[in-house]
Enzyme design. Structure first.
Site, PDB file in Angstrom:
ATOM      1  N   GLU A   1      -7.385   0.697  -4.246  1.00  0.00           N
ATOM      2  CA  GLU A   1      -7.164   0.284  -2.874  1.00  0.00           C
ATOM      3  C   GLU A   1      -8.430  -0.345  -2.231  1.00  0.00           C
ATOM      4  OE1 GLU A   1      -5.312   5.000  -2.194  1.00  0.00           O
ATOM      5  OE2 GLU A   1      -3.660   3.840  -2.888  1.00  0.00           O
TER       6      GLU A   1
ATOM      7  N   ASP B   1       0.877  -0.651  -0.438  1.00  0.00           N
ATOM      8  CA  ASP B   1       0.033   0.050   0.121  1.00  0.00           C
ATOM      9  C   ASP B   1       0.951   1.442  -0.180  1.00  0.00           C
ATOM     10  OD1 ASP B   1      -1.940   2.377   0.720  1.00  0.00           O
ATOM     11  OD2 ASP B   1      -2.348   1.562   2.415  1.00  0.00           O
TER      12      ASP B   1
ATOM     13  N   ASP C   1     -12.866   5.268   1.476  1.00  0.00           N
ATOM     14  CA  ASP C   1     -11.288   4.974   2.219  1.00  0.00           C
ATOM     15  C   ASP C   1     -10.964   7.047   2.644  1.00  0.00           C
ATOM     16  OD1 ASP C   1      -8.689   5.447   2.193  1.00  0.00           O
ATOM     17  OD2 ASP C   1      -8.491   3.674   0.760  1.00  0.00           O
TER      18      ASP C   1
ATOM     19  N   LYS D   1       2.773  11.813  -3.437  1.00  0.00           N
ATOM     20  CA  LYS D   1       1.874  11.237  -4.383  1.00  0.00           C
ATOM     21  C   LYS D   1       0.523  11.513  -5.312  1.00  0.00           C
ATOM     22  CE  LYS D   1      -1.621   6.955  -3.050  1.00  0.00           C
ATOM     23  NZ  LYS D   1      -1.935   6.454  -2.685  1.00  0.00           N
TER      24      LYS D   1
END
Ligand SMILES: Nc1ncnc2c1ncn2[C@@H]1O[C@H](COP(=O)(O)OP(=O)(O)OP(=O)(O)O)[C@@H](O)[C@H]1O
Ligand SMILES: [Mg+2]
Length: 506
Positions: A174, A10, A196, A73
């Site tokens: 994810e 992850d 999420d 990211k």
């Protein structure tokens, strides 16, 4: 035959985590130096030129903000000309500028890095930690990305793996990974919502689980909505308050900003457990006369909720859209699963309880589920029995091409299932034309200018003929990973044409 193991990674905006399924069939998180299961996704170069990754980088970031890269990211696969770059520039102390492909380049410790290189550094650290712990060299991984990542962002993560000889055997989303952590081995028949909210990104997916089949019904999200924005709301408030009291703008002082940022995040986290938290930083700066100045404030949970209300609203608007896209209503949902550290904020849970009419489930660990799901999927890829996990995922945003008038011709609508292929017949518009070019975009807007350019594809080798008399068959392929490839054929001869892809200025 015993092959080298594949780990699940992850690769988070703020924290990264890895897991593996052991020979016994148990899933295990990979610990760092015996303790922590997550590593900060931070890369730095100190003044002696040493590269620091993870905790080592985080430990020194207050003192070395300009050469400490975090939250990167958010910049992966992003055009330098994109609006989000301007927003990021205001929020971070490291330097970014335009790269050669209209991508973003970072300057760290007098060296330049692409975003792929930064991701590669973090992936490399995780790989090394895992290799050490497992006492075997790790060469392959399943890596997760936000469901809302576009083709370019996904491609970028694959490229990052290549840079360090880590084969990214599969990219998975994810929220889908989190659903695997919840559902594998339970023989379920349920429709679940995965909400999420991590450090940098928000994703929501509605997934139907039928034993080992995980079918994504619809997905949505925002790669610019996460815990960092909640921190920024506090930071903004502190700066305003300080400026009102002293007339001094701390935003121009990177060391002061880093100290505020640190305490802002800690305050936010504390407010998930407490109603009121002091916000004090001694000697944050000095007056023109050399008098030291302190920040002395306090935050209440209510204040934080007011400051971040709009952020939570945005997540719920997206949940509502995804529900509509899936053709389901709140009553059809069996479980609402929370993933990502920011879902620990009580108001997030309250709002979801109101929305769905029932409290979210605690079925998965918010920090670990994604890595565990990636590891389960990695294991399943090696499994030749009928216990293989079947993932049926979707693309998060439409993919299509530019029309002559700047409009967007959709080839795959959002939530189209993957893998997927479509064909399109095109023709020449001028006599003796031997090349055909098309610009491919991804996004949800009607005009291409507001979508992301994936690339310009040129097909060459068309037989010279009168305009409109030759046909070219264009084949669009979106892989199981949500990555697009294109081919072109002459339908008369079946001959494949040469295709070149270029990412140009948008
Ligand atoms: N108790 C808490 N209350 C509120 N926020 C929290 C709490 N604990 C952690 N967070 C926040 O959660 C965020 C990190 O979440 P997480 O580790 O899931 O993100 P990530 O996986 O790195 O990011 P992403 O999934 O967006 O790429 C941080 O912004 C952190 O401040
Ligand atoms: Mg995450």
């Amino acid at each position: 035959m015993h092959k080298e193991p594949i780990i699940g990674i992850d690769l988070g905006t703020t924290n990264s985590c890895a897991a593996i399924v052991e020979d016994s069939g148990n899933v295990k998180l990979i610990p760092y130096k015996g303790g922590e299961y997550t590593i900060p996704s931070i890369f730095a170069i100190d003044d002696k030129g040493n590269e620091l990754i993870g905790f080592e980088a985080k430990r020194q970031w207050q003192l070395n903000p300009r050469n400490t890269v975090y939250g990167s990211k958010r910049l992966v696969g992003v055009n330098y000309s994109s609006e989000v770059v301007g927003t990021m520039k205001k929020a971070v102390a490291y330097n970014m500028r335009a790269g050669t492909k209209n991508d973003v380049t970072l300057d760290v410790g007098k060296k330049e890095f692409s975003l792929q290189e930064i991701s590669a550094k973090i992936l490399g650290k995780i790989r090394d930690v895992a290799s050490n712990y497992l006492k075997t060299p790790i060469k392959r991984a399943v890596v997760t990305v936000p469901a809302y990542f576009n083709d370019r962002q996904r491609q970028s993560v694959k490229d990052a793996g290549k840079l360090i000889d880590l084969e990214v055997v599969r990219i998975i989303n994810e929220p889908t990974a989190a659903a695997l952590a919840y559902g594998v081995g339970k023989t379920l028949k349920e429709k679940v919502v995965i909400y999420d909210l991590g450090g940098g990104t928000f994703d929501v997916s509605i997934i139907e689980i039928r034993d080992r089949v995980f079918e994504v019904k619809a997905t949505g999200g925002d790669v610019f909505l996460g815990g960092i924005d909640f921190d920024n709301a506090i930071i903004h408030h502190v700066l305003k308050d300080f400026a009102a009291k002293t007339g001094i703008d701390l935003a121009t002082d990177p060391v002061a900003m880093q100290r505020i940022k640190d305490l802002a995040e800690r305050t936010k986290i504390d407010l998930s457990a407490r109603e009121e938290v002091p916000f004090n930083i001694p000697f944050i700066t000095m007056t023109a006369q050399g008098q030291p100045l302190n920040i002395e404030m306090k935050f209440t949970r209510k204040m934080l909720e007011q400051l971040t209300n709009q952020l939570v609203d945005r997540t719920l608007q997206m949940v509502a859209r995804v529900l509509v896209d899936s053709g389901l209503s709140t009553k059809d949902i069996d479980e609402v699963m929370l993933v990502g550290g920011q879902t620990r904020m009580p108001v997030v849970q309250d709002r979801l309880t109101k929305f769905f009419g029932k409290p979210p489930s605690k079925g998965v660990h918010p920090d670990e589920a994604v890595a565990i799901g990636a590891a389960l999927y990695a294991h399943s890829l090696e499994d030749n029995t009928n216990l293989r996990i079947q993932l049926l995922d979707v693309i998060p945003m439409a993919i299509g091409l530019e029309r002559g008038d700047g409009g967007f011709h959709v080839v795959f609508p959002r939530n189209a299932s993957i893998p997927n292929a479509k064909q399109l017949l095109a023709t020449t518009s001028i006599d003796n034309q031997t090349e055909l070019a098309m610009r491919i975009y991804q996004g949800d807007h009607d005009t291409v200018a507001r979508n992301d350019l994936l690339g310009e594809f040129t097909f060459s080798g068309i037989m010279p003929a009168k305009a409109g008399t030759v046909n070219v068959e264009i084949i669009f392929d979106v892989s199981v990973e949500g990555i697009l490839t294109m081919r072109a054929k002459d339908p008369a001869t079946g001959r494949e044409m040469k295709t070149t892809v270029r990412v140009t200025q948008s």
